[in-house]
Design a protein around this motif. Structure first.
Motif, PDB file in Angstrom:
ATOM      1  N   LYS A   1      -3.990   3.128  -5.721  1.00 20.16           N
ATOM      2  CA  LYS A   1      -3.291   1.889  -6.085  1.00 20.16           C
ATOM      3  C   LYS A   1      -2.806   1.166  -4.822  1.00 20.16           C
ATOM      4  N   VAL A   2      -2.201   1.912  -3.925  1.00 19.53           N
ATOM      5  CA  VAL A   2      -1.699   1.317  -2.677  1.00 19.53           C
ATOM      6  C   VAL A   2      -2.871   0.879  -1.798  1.00 19.53           C
ATOM      7  N   LEU A   3      -3.891   1.714  -1.703  1.00 17.67           N
ATOM      8  CA  LEU A   3      -5.025   1.389  -0.842  1.00 17.67           C
ATOM      9  C   LEU A   3      -5.845   0.209  -1.365  1.00 17.67           C
ATOM     10  N   SER A   4      -5.717  -0.080  -2.644  1.00 15.57           N
ATOM     11  CA  SER A   4      -6.460  -1.200  -3.244  1.00 15.57           C
ATOM     12  C   SER A   4      -5.655  -2.492  -3.294  1.00 15.57           C
ATOM     13  N   ASP A   5      -4.391  -2.433  -2.942  1.00 21.22           N
ATOM     14  CA  ASP A   5      -3.534  -3.622  -2.980  1.00 21.22           C
ATOM     15  C   ASP A   5      -3.713  -4.421  -1.690  1.00 21.22           C
TER      16      ASP A   5
ATOM     17  N   ARG B 127      -2.817  -7.253   3.949  1.00 22.04           N
ATOM     18  CA  ARG B 127      -2.856  -8.557   4.628  1.00 22.04           C
ATOM     19  C   ARG B 127      -1.508  -8.867   5.263  1.00 22.04           C
ATOM     20  N   ARG B 128      -0.429  -8.574   4.532  1.00 24.34           N
ATOM     21  CA  ARG B 128       0.915  -8.813   5.092  1.00 24.34           C
ATOM     22  C   ARG B 128       1.126  -7.970   6.345  1.00 24.34           C
TER      23      ARG B 128
ATOM     24  N   PRO C 217       6.613  -3.791   3.628  1.00 22.42           N
ATOM     25  CA  PRO C 217       6.136  -3.440   2.284  1.00 22.42           C
ATOM     26  C   PRO C 217       5.058  -2.340   2.301  1.00 22.42           C
ATOM     27  N   LEU C 218       4.180  -2.395   3.290  1.00 19.93           N
ATOM     28  CA  LEU C 218       3.144  -1.370   3.391  1.00 19.93           C
ATOM     29  C   LEU C 218       3.762  -0.017   3.738  1.00 19.93           C
TER      30      LEU C 218
ATOM     31  N   ARG D 196       5.126   5.419   2.188  1.00 22.42           N
ATOM     32  CA  ARG D 196       6.135   6.475   2.001  1.00 22.42           C
ATOM     33  C   ARG D 196       6.120   6.989   0.571  1.00 22.42           C
ATOM     34  N   SER D 197       5.850   6.092  -0.393  1.00 21.33           N
ATOM     35  CA  SER D 197       5.783   6.546  -1.791  1.00 21.33           C
ATOM     36  C   SER D 197       4.608   7.498  -1.988  1.00 21.33           C
TER      37      SER D 197
END
Length: 165
Positions: free
Chosen positions: A118-122, A127-128, A136-137, A142-143
């Motif tokens: 989920k994180v790797l696909s966001d 981009r940020r 945010p990344l 960390r999650s």
């Protein structure tokens, strides 16, 4: 014959465990710290490919550990009837190990993997981070670390249980 088969299955059990535990820990403690030195866009691409590629082999190795452990305790071991699970120390440790093993495998394959993907696909997170806003990344990563650390705790519990046999 059964002693040879027992030794063979025990060897397979240990090999599967080394692949499962070693693979998960190597990705978390060996690969990830190095990948953090890459630019965010390369991190995303690399980690996404790594997770996608390693998910099924590591899940298969974990399943192999559980299956061979089941056979070692029942077909080739002392557990021949349900009462053995409750009335012997071996049976209780074996049953608890089976439950923990299944829980760790399910957690890693279903919860940890999905969280990571989920994180790797966001793409917006990545981009940020590319444009300089890494907070945010970092929070999302960390999650993943927190979720995946429960798998490592499960491995430690399993190793401690194996030392009781």
């Amino acid at each position: 014959m059964s002693w040879g088969l027992h030794s063979f299955l025990l060897g397979c059990h240990i090999l599967f465990a080394a692949v499962w535990v070693g693979g998960v820990l190597f990705i978390g403690w060996g690969v990830y710290p190095v990948v953090k030195k890459m630019p965010p866009s390369r991190q995303q691409t690399f980690l996404h490919a790594l997770m996608k590629w390693s998910h099924w082999p590591l899940t298969a190795a974990g399943s192999g550990v559980i299956f061979t452990g089941f056979l070692l305790g029942t077909v080739l071991g002392p557990i021949r009837e349900w009462e053995s699970l409750w009335r012997s120390d071996y049976g209780q440790i074996w049953l608890f190990s089976l439950i923990v093993g299944l829980a760790v495998l399910a957690w890693g394959a279903l919860v940890g993997y999905r969280q990571a993907m989920k994180v790797l696909s966001d793409d917006s997170l990545w981009r940020r981070a590319e444009s300089g806003d890494t907070r945010p990344l970092m929070k999302a990563m960390r999650s993943i670390i927190l979720v995946e650390s429960l798998e490592a705790v499960g491995f430690i519990v399993l190793i401690c249980l194996m030392l009781l046999f």
